[in-house]
Write a protein that holds these residues in place. Structure first.
Motif: not given
Length: 148
Positions: A18-23, A111-114, A119-123, A125-134
């Protein structure tokens, strides 16, 4: 914090589709600069054939997009995961110069980097949706710290 964000950006460009496609959607040579204040710490990144490269701070005037936090406190709140980018924008904690569409793409990457770095409990709190981690967050930290 900005330097580690840059290193994580480099790592995730290599390992996260996802990051590679965006960049890769950015034009070649696209420059993004982020600074805490005009005289404060900052970083400039450029999209090159190799991915993301760091430029010297003197490149601020040549940037296609500039994100400038109002003060160090605002930058710290965002970069330490105490508030999300969307909340910071709604509270006018930074100004943007450049295309909104490019900024949305950049924010998506941040947001993906964050999600990887915090840690999950912080992410959650600040992200609308958790992205899939590869890859695992430990691998991101490992590669970012050792620059491999």
């Amino acid at each position: 914090m900005l330097f580690f964000l840059y290193r994580a950006f480099q790592v995730l460009y290599r390992y996260d589709e996802t990051v590679r496609r965006e960049v890769d959607g950015w034009k070649a040579g696209f420059k993004i600069c982020m600074n805490a204040t005009r005289q404060g710490p900052g970083i400039c990144l450029s999209h090159t054939e190799k991915g993301i490269e760091r430029l010297g701070k003197q490149k601020f005037s040549e940037a296609d997009m500039t994100i400038e936090f109002r003060n160090i406190d605002a930058a710290f709140l965002v970069l330490s995961g105490q508030i999300g980018v969307a909340q910071a924008y709604s509270q006018h904690r930074f100004t943007l110069r450049g295309s909104i569409a490019d900024c949305m793409s950049f924010v998506h990457c941040v947001e993906i980097i964050e999600a990887y770095l915090f840690p999950g409990f912080i992410a959650r709190k600040i992200l609308k949706a958790m992205p899939k981690k590869e890859i695992s967050p430990v691998s991101v930290y490992w590669h970012a710290i050792l620059n491999i």
